[in-house]
Design a protein around this motif. Structure first.
Motif, PDB file in Angstrom:
ATOM      1  N   ARG A   9      37.631  52.516  46.333  1.00  0.00           N
ATOM      2  CA  ARG A   9      38.467  51.329  46.191  1.00  0.00           C
ATOM      3  C   ARG A   9      37.628  50.127  45.753  1.00  0.00           C
ATOM      4  O   ARG A   9      38.016  49.347  44.898  1.00  0.00           O
ATOM      5  CB  ARG A   9      39.173  51.046  47.521  1.00  0.00           C
ATOM      6  N   TYR A  12      36.227  51.166  42.000  1.00  0.00           N
ATOM      7  CA  TYR A  12      37.260  51.420  40.984  1.00  0.00           C
ATOM      8  C   TYR A  12      38.333  50.336  41.008  1.00  0.00           C
ATOM      9  O   TYR A  12      38.848  49.913  39.980  1.00  0.00           O
ATOM     10  CB  TYR A  12      37.843  52.802  41.228  1.00  0.00           C
ATOM     11  N   GLY A  13      38.652  49.871  42.193  1.00  0.00           N
ATOM     12  CA  GLY A  13      39.623  48.783  42.295  1.00  0.00           C
ATOM     13  C   GLY A  13      40.971  49.223  42.818  1.00  0.00           C
ATOM     14  O   GLY A  13      41.891  48.415  42.895  1.00  0.00           O
ATOM     15  N   ALA A  14      41.121  50.505  43.145  1.00  0.00           N
ATOM     16  CA  ALA A  14      42.381  50.993  43.711  1.00  0.00           C
ATOM     17  C   ALA A  14      42.116  52.323  44.398  1.00  0.00           C
ATOM     18  O   ALA A  14      41.013  52.875  44.285  1.00  0.00           O
ATOM     19  CB  ALA A  14      43.439  51.146  42.626  1.00  0.00           C
ATOM     20  N   ARG A  17      45.199  57.720  44.860  1.00  0.00           N
ATOM     21  CA  ARG A  17      46.479  58.088  44.241  1.00  0.00           C
ATOM     22  C   ARG A  17      46.614  57.444  42.864  1.00  0.00           C
ATOM     23  O   ARG A  17      47.077  58.053  41.896  1.00  0.00           O
ATOM     24  CB  ARG A  17      47.620  57.642  45.156  1.00  0.00           C
ATOM     25  N   HIS A  18      46.175  56.183  42.809  1.00  0.00           N
ATOM     26  CA  HIS A  18      46.185  55.416  41.572  1.00  0.00           C
ATOM     27  C   HIS A  18      45.405  56.158  40.488  1.00  0.00           C
ATOM     28  O   HIS A  18      45.896  56.369  39.366  1.00  0.00           O
ATOM     29  CB  HIS A  18      45.564  54.045  41.865  1.00  0.00           C
ATOM     30  N   LEU A  22      46.979  58.239  37.060  1.00  0.00           N
ATOM     31  CA  LEU A  22      46.553  57.766  35.745  1.00  0.00           C
ATOM     32  C   LEU A  22      45.822  58.855  34.977  1.00  0.00           C
ATOM     33  O   LEU A  22      46.045  59.028  33.774  1.00  0.00           O
ATOM     34  CB  LEU A  22      45.670  56.521  35.903  1.00  0.00           C
TER      35      LEU A  22
ATOM     36  N   ASP B  44      45.674  42.990  43.076  1.00  0.00           N
ATOM     37  CA  ASP B  44      45.761  44.360  42.627  1.00  0.00           C
ATOM     38  C   ASP B  44      47.123  44.584  42.152  1.00  0.00           C
ATOM     39  O   ASP B  44      48.098  44.567  42.743  1.00  0.00           O
ATOM     40  CB  ASP B  44      45.487  45.266  43.757  1.00  0.00           C
ATOM     41  N   SER B  46      48.704  47.001  41.054  1.00  0.00           N
ATOM     42  CA  SER B  46      49.473  48.166  40.947  1.00  0.00           C
ATOM     43  C   SER B  46      50.010  48.572  42.224  1.00  0.00           C
ATOM     44  O   SER B  46      51.043  48.146  42.647  1.00  0.00           O
ATOM     45  CB  SER B  46      48.570  49.207  40.561  1.00  0.00           C
ATOM     46  N   ALA B  47      49.335  49.404  42.856  1.00  0.00           N
ATOM     47  CA  ALA B  47      49.858  49.908  44.093  1.00  0.00           C
ATOM     48  C   ALA B  47      49.830  48.776  45.061  1.00  0.00           C
ATOM     49  O   ALA B  47      50.265  48.902  46.178  1.00  0.00           O
ATOM     50  CB  ALA B  47      48.990  51.018  44.565  1.00  0.00           C
ATOM     51  N   GLU B  49      47.210  46.992  46.431  1.00  0.00           N
ATOM     52  CA  GLU B  49      46.322  47.203  47.545  1.00  0.00           C
ATOM     53  C   GLU B  49      45.336  46.059  47.597  1.00  0.00           C
ATOM     54  O   GLU B  49      44.770  45.655  46.603  1.00  0.00           O
ATOM     55  CB  GLU B  49      45.586  48.528  47.380  1.00  0.00           C
ATOM     56  N   THR B  51      41.895  44.341  48.592  1.00  0.00           N
ATOM     57  CA  THR B  51      40.563  44.898  48.739  1.00  0.00           C
ATOM     58  C   THR B  51      39.743  44.205  49.813  1.00  0.00           C
ATOM     59  O   THR B  51      38.595  44.509  50.012  1.00  0.00           O
ATOM     60  CB  THR B  51      39.788  44.868  47.414  1.00  0.00           C
ATOM     61  N   SER B 184      39.331  45.040  37.401  1.00  0.00           N
ATOM     62  CA  SER B 184      38.646  46.277  37.786  1.00  0.00           C
ATOM     63  C   SER B 184      38.979  47.354  36.769  1.00  0.00           C
ATOM     64  O   SER B 184      39.871  47.182  35.931  1.00  0.00           O
ATOM     65  CB  SER B 184      39.115  46.726  39.174  1.00  0.00           C
ATOM     66  N   ALA B 186      40.363  50.039  37.475  1.00  0.00           N
ATOM     67  CA  ALA B 186      41.715  50.495  37.806  1.00  0.00           C
ATOM     68  C   ALA B 186      42.756  49.718  36.997  1.00  0.00           C
ATOM     69  O   ALA B 186      43.702  50.291  36.458  1.00  0.00           O
ATOM     70  CB  ALA B 186      41.962  50.318  39.298  1.00  0.00           C
TER      71      ALA B 186
END
Lengths: 180, 489
Positions: A9, A12-14, A17-18, A22, B44, B46-47, B49, B51, B184, B186
């Protein structure tokens, strides 16, 4: 495991599952790209794919947003909140202007939508394919689109006049309490 | 949902704006207490989240922070330039919900249409699709309107959702101009998938609309492009749904259903600032309510539906498809219905279909030839069947002719596993078609000689054409020259 995910996390930043969905998406896209790359017209497909995004996001959207701002300026409905130019007691007139704006916007959007969706027919594109397929000659449907668009504007204008007359009557009898 | 998640809990932001901002009232002062605080760290993505205290930049942190700091000229103007107070997670989620229900239907009916071409015989296009297809199965012949339904839904729904797609894109367009574009790896990947999502839906709509209107201006093969485009779009849609569904649920639950319906324009307020930055920093006064915006989009969809559904109706109502090719008057008489390929375009000469025409039946080492009189002398069967085309139109007519299974018996293959039909047509993608066993055996599957009590016209396939329940129109071969019945697949 939990620490591994935390490090993922952070870097990568997430979460996992993210990353997983992808990757799945890019695997499918990559496979399709490899499969389509063999086609002689692959370049054109890519051009249309990317071109569609550019055309919508950087041409169509700015165009209709600008047209709307121009329309608002013409009708006198400011886009930005500016309390100074709204003297109190003028609410009725402001509401009428707003109604006018929307009574132009709605048929304009309707006409634009019909033009966009039925573009080939309206402009009479693909006459040869059309003849081969249907056995009929293709006549451009521009006139029909104009009639439909005109009908939308007319209907909207009639409704606006009815509303306007009603407002005037109400305001005449209940001045100045009534607000739009 | 894991603790510490953002979803549904952005209270920090909520407090930054007092309840009931005063926009929309001309005589009251409008204030913006939310300026800087509300520049929500469009965190974030997307999901959703969080950090934690380390910030929301991924590795390499220095790079992402530098990108964040170096705002290009105009970035601030763009951020504060969005005006519509309607934009926000609730409106976006509502359009998203409509698409979440309709798009899977469009996707599945599209895949079913591909299956209807019997890909097991190598006659569905594109031919080589690897794993990207439904599991193989024999396309049924019942109900007879099955293909009419699947392709009608695919094309019809595809057209009807165009305003919803455009509205959804309008509602999220500020995201496109966000700075920084990513914090990021992501977010970079997710943005890429959004390019595939938006490009995919626009590509599918554009190619689909052009195909239904016979305008092949794109210069590539429609089947290949539309089929593979669909998979790219579907993959990106799955990503989007997996990552954003929690957001959608939260946003729609944030107000009781129906509350928005009861809110007129004057009471329409911007939503509380959201982590995605959809809600404008400096909203203007509303010019329509959210219910008004939704009604406008719905009205657009209804207008398109009203101008499209006529492509499936026979009789005077057909003309309601006023701007579509298949709404045009196809002429009078028993043969006055839509054709899909004219005899002239197929290169069928009158000499080929005159008294010298013979039908050749092959099977089990036997060859039988029949002329039209011979076919008319056999037992005739009449069936009322639709003929439907992937281009999104259909028509139901009364066909009379010889049952395909009778012809199979005549050829010495009473229990055929398949039948290969060839046309007099010399070129063209659909000059031949292979029929499955169930399609040959169906009691309503015919080699039609007459339609609506009259001989077939040249454009409708005289002297004889195939008509099979629920079979795509282009596989109902016209100007039939030969049929080969196969005992084994």
């Amino acid at each position: 495991m939990g620490e591994l995910f935390a490090r993922l996390r952070a870097a990568y930043g997430a979460g996992p599952r993210h990353l997983l969905v992808l990757l799945l998406c890019f695997v499918v896209t990559g496979w399709v790209a490899l499969r389509v790359a063999g086609e002689a017209t692959a370049g054109r497909m890519l051009l249309w794919f990317v071109g569609a995004v550019i055309l919508h996001d950087l041409v169509l959207f700015p165009l209709y947003a600008l047209l709307d701002r121009g329309l608002r300026a013409a009708v006198g409905v400011p886009a930005r909140p500016s309390p100074s130019d709204a003297p109190s007691g003028d609410a009725g007139r402001a509401a009428a202007r707003l109604a006018l704006l929307n009574h132009v916007r709605v048929p304009a959007l309707g006409a634009a939508l019909l033009f966009l969706v039925y573009l080939p027919g309206v402009l009479g594109w693909g006459a040869d394919t059309y003849r081969a397929a249907t056995g009929q000659e293709r006549t451009p449907l521009l006139g029909r689109w104009l009639v439909l668009s005109g009908a939308l504007f007319l209907l909207s204008a009639v409704l606006w006049v009815i509303r306007w007359v009603r407002w005037r009557t109400v305001r005449g009898s209940r001045e100045p309490a009534e607000r739009g | 949902m894991a603790p510490g998640r953002w979803v549904g809990k952005p209270p920090v932001m909520r407090q930054t704006r007092p309840p009931g901002p005063t926009v929309g009232h001309d005589d009251q002062e409008i204030d913006h207490p939310i300026e800087e605080e509300a520049r929500v760290p469009a965190s974030d993505p997307s999901a959703g989240e969080r950090t934690g205290p380390a910030g929301d930049h991924g590795s390499p942190r220095a790079l992402w922070q530098a990108l964040d700091r170096h705002r290009p000229p105009g970035a601030d103007a763009v951020t504060t330039g969005w005006r519509s107070p309607l934009r926000g997670p609730r409106l976006t989620s509502f359009y998203g919900l409509v698409l979440l229900v309709t798009l899977p239907l469009v996707i599945v009916t599209g895949l079913l249409d591909y299956a209807a071409y019997s890909p097991q015989f190598g006659q569905a296009f594109p031919f080589d699709v690897g794993w990207l297809r439904l599991p193989p199965f024999d396309w049924p012949t019942r109900p007879a309107w099955l293909f009419q339904l699947t392709q009608g839904l695919h094309v019809g729904l595809g057209i009807v959702i165009v305003p919803v797609v455009l509205a959804k894109l309008w509602s999220v367009v500020p995201k496109l101009f966000d700075w920084p574009p990513a914090r990021s790896v992501a977010q970079v990947l997710e943005r890429l998938s959004l390019l595939l999502l938006v490009g995919g839906i626009l590509f599918q709509i554009a190619t689909g609309l052009l195909n239904t209107q016979y305008a092949y201006v794109f210069g590539f093969d429609f089947y290949t492009a539309h089929y593979f485009g669909a998979w790219v779009f579907t993959a990106a849609l799955v990503v989007h749904v997996v990552l954003k569904l929690p957001r959608l649920v939260t946003a729609l639950r944030s107000r009781p259903p129906g509350a928005e319906l009861g809110t007129p324009r004057a009471a329409t307020r911007p939503e509380p600032p959201d982590p995605d930055g959809l809600v404008p920093v400096r909203p203007g006064p509303p010019t329509v309510s959210r219910r008004g915006a939704v009604a406008l989009v719905g009205g657009g969809s209804l207008l398109l539906a009203a101008l499209t559904v006529g492509q499936h109706v026979d009789g005077p109502l057909r003309r309601t498809a006023w701007l579509l090719p298949r709404g045009q008057d196809p002429g009078d008489g028993p043969n006055g219905f839509q054709i899909n390929r004219s005899a002239a375009a197929a290169g069928i000469r009158p000499a080929d279909t005159g008294p010298g025409w013979r039908l050749t039946l092959r099977g089990g080492g036997r060859t039988v030839t029949l002329d039209r009189a011979g076919l008319l002398a056999m037992a005739q069967h009449t069936a009322r069947l639709p003929i439907a085309c992937v281009e999104g139109w259909s028509t139901t007519q009364t066909w009379t002719g010889v049952r395909l299974r009778d012809l199979a018996a005549l050829a010495g293959v009473p229990d055929p596993a398949a039948a290969h039909v060839e046309s007099l047509e010399r070129a063209g993608l659909f000059r031949q078609a292979t029929l499955q066993a169930n399609q040959v055996r169906d009691p309503d599957s015919l080699l039609a000689l007459r339609v609506n009590g009259a001989d077939l016209s040249a454009d409708h396939g005289f002297p004889a054409r195939v008509i099979v329940p629920a079979l795509p129109g282009v596989h109902c071969t016209k100007w039939v020259a030969s049929i080969e019945f196969r005992a084994d697949g």
